[in-house]
Scaffold this motif. Structure first.
Motif, PDB file in Angstrom:
ATOM      1  N   ILE A 140       0.888  -1.155   0.000  1.00  0.00           N
ATOM      2  CA  ILE A 140       0.000   0.000   0.000  1.00  0.00           C
ATOM      3  C   ILE A 140       0.929   1.209   0.000  1.00  0.00           C
ATOM      4  CG2 ILE A 140      -1.756   1.314   1.253  1.00  0.00           C
ATOM      5  CD1 ILE A 140      -2.866  -1.356   0.315  1.00  0.00           C
ATOM      6  N   GLY A 141       0.835   2.001  -0.983  1.00  0.00           N
ATOM      7  CA  GLY A 141       1.732   3.141  -1.147  1.00  0.00           C
ATOM      8  C   GLY A 141       2.567   2.970  -2.401  1.00  0.00           C
ATOM      9  N   ASP A 142       3.385   1.916  -2.459  1.00  0.00           N
ATOM     10  CA  ASP A 142       4.251   1.707  -3.620  1.00  0.00           C
ATOM     11  C   ASP A 142       3.487   1.177  -4.836  1.00  0.00           C
ATOM     12  OD1 ASP A 142       6.353   2.527  -2.056  1.00  0.00           O
ATOM     13  OD2 ASP A 142       7.343   0.571  -1.970  1.00  0.00           O
ATOM     14  N   VAL A 143       2.490   0.315  -4.596  1.00  0.00           N
ATOM     15  CA  VAL A 143       1.771  -0.340  -5.704  1.00  0.00           C
ATOM     16  C   VAL A 143       0.288   0.005  -5.695  1.00  0.00           C
ATOM     17  CG1 VAL A 143       1.202  -2.581  -6.764  1.00  0.00           C
ATOM     18  CG2 VAL A 143       3.418  -2.251  -5.634  1.00  0.00           C
ATOM     19  N   LEU A 144      -0.314  -0.015  -4.510  1.00  0.00           N
ATOM     20  CA  LEU A 144      -1.770   0.128  -4.384  1.00  0.00           C
ATOM     21  C   LEU A 144      -2.149   1.250  -3.432  1.00  0.00           C
ATOM     22  CD1 LEU A 144      -2.563  -3.666  -3.844  1.00  0.00           C
ATOM     23  CD2 LEU A 144      -2.753  -2.386  -5.990  1.00  0.00           C
ATOM     24  N   ASP A 145      -3.382   1.719  -3.578  1.00  0.00           N
ATOM     25  CA  ASP A 145      -3.980   2.613  -2.602  1.00  0.00           C
ATOM     26  C   ASP A 145      -4.721   1.747  -1.585  1.00  0.00           C
ATOM     27  OD1 ASP A 145      -3.127   4.949  -3.935  1.00  0.00           O
ATOM     28  OD2 ASP A 145      -4.802   4.776  -5.337  1.00  0.00           O
TER      29      ASP A 145
END
Length: 174
Positions: free
Chosen positions: A14-19
């Motif tokens: 969460i952050g690098d790839v996804l919200d």
């Protein structure tokens, strides 16, 4: 589960790839009868062949897209190829698995050379069958942009594992 303890947050998926999203469908990824759990470690020799993937849901008229990416390619300290797309399967019917879908980008086994890499499986609900298409390349794939392009919305499930080069480079011993 509080967001700060969510393993996807702790592992920076969460952050690098996804919200942030709320998991709403079960996703089970298995390599050689060993389940992938967030943050677990697999050696490259154990992930050569594509995993078995099972998804939940209850409406057989609902279809899903599975994306597998490496946000740490070619190295976690310089991820200039991020995200690297390792696998893309579309049109997976609910309550089945990836083998029932359309593999539109074939599985490429992880072979990290430097550092610990995260390999992320993301499941999206499709608006209908045959509505998602293959990108023209694997490197610099962007899961968020891909989801937006095909109106996939937020993920319905995700899981990741860590993988690093196996120690020893071969060679002769005396």
């Amino acid at each position: 589960m509080p967001r700060e303890r969510d393993p996807l947050v702790v592992g920076r998926v969460i952050g690098d790839v996804l919200d942030h999203f709320n998991k709403s469908i079960s996703l089970r990824v298995t390599y050689n009868s060993r389940d992938v759990t967030n943050g677990c470690e697999f050696k490259p020799s154990l992930v050569i062949n594509q995993p078995r993937v099972e998804i939940g849901g209850d409406d057989l008229r609902t279809f899903y897209t599975l994306v597998m990416v490496d946000p740490d390619a070619p190295s976690p300290s310089n991820p200039n190829l991020k995200e690297y797309l390792h696998w893309l399967v579309t049109d997976i019917p609910a309550t089945t698995g990836a083998s029932f879908g359309q593999e539109i980008v074939c599985y490429e086994s992880p072979r990290p050379t430097i550092g610990i890499h995260r390999f992320v499986f993301v499941l999206f609900r499709q608006l209908g069958r045959q509505t998602v298409y293959a990108p023209g390349w694997r490197q610099n794939f962007n899961t968020r942009d891909f989801a937006e392009l095909y109106n996939l919305g937020l993920p319905v499930a995700a899981v990741y594992y860590n993988c690093q080069r196996e120690s020893g480079s071969g060679g002769r011993r005396r």
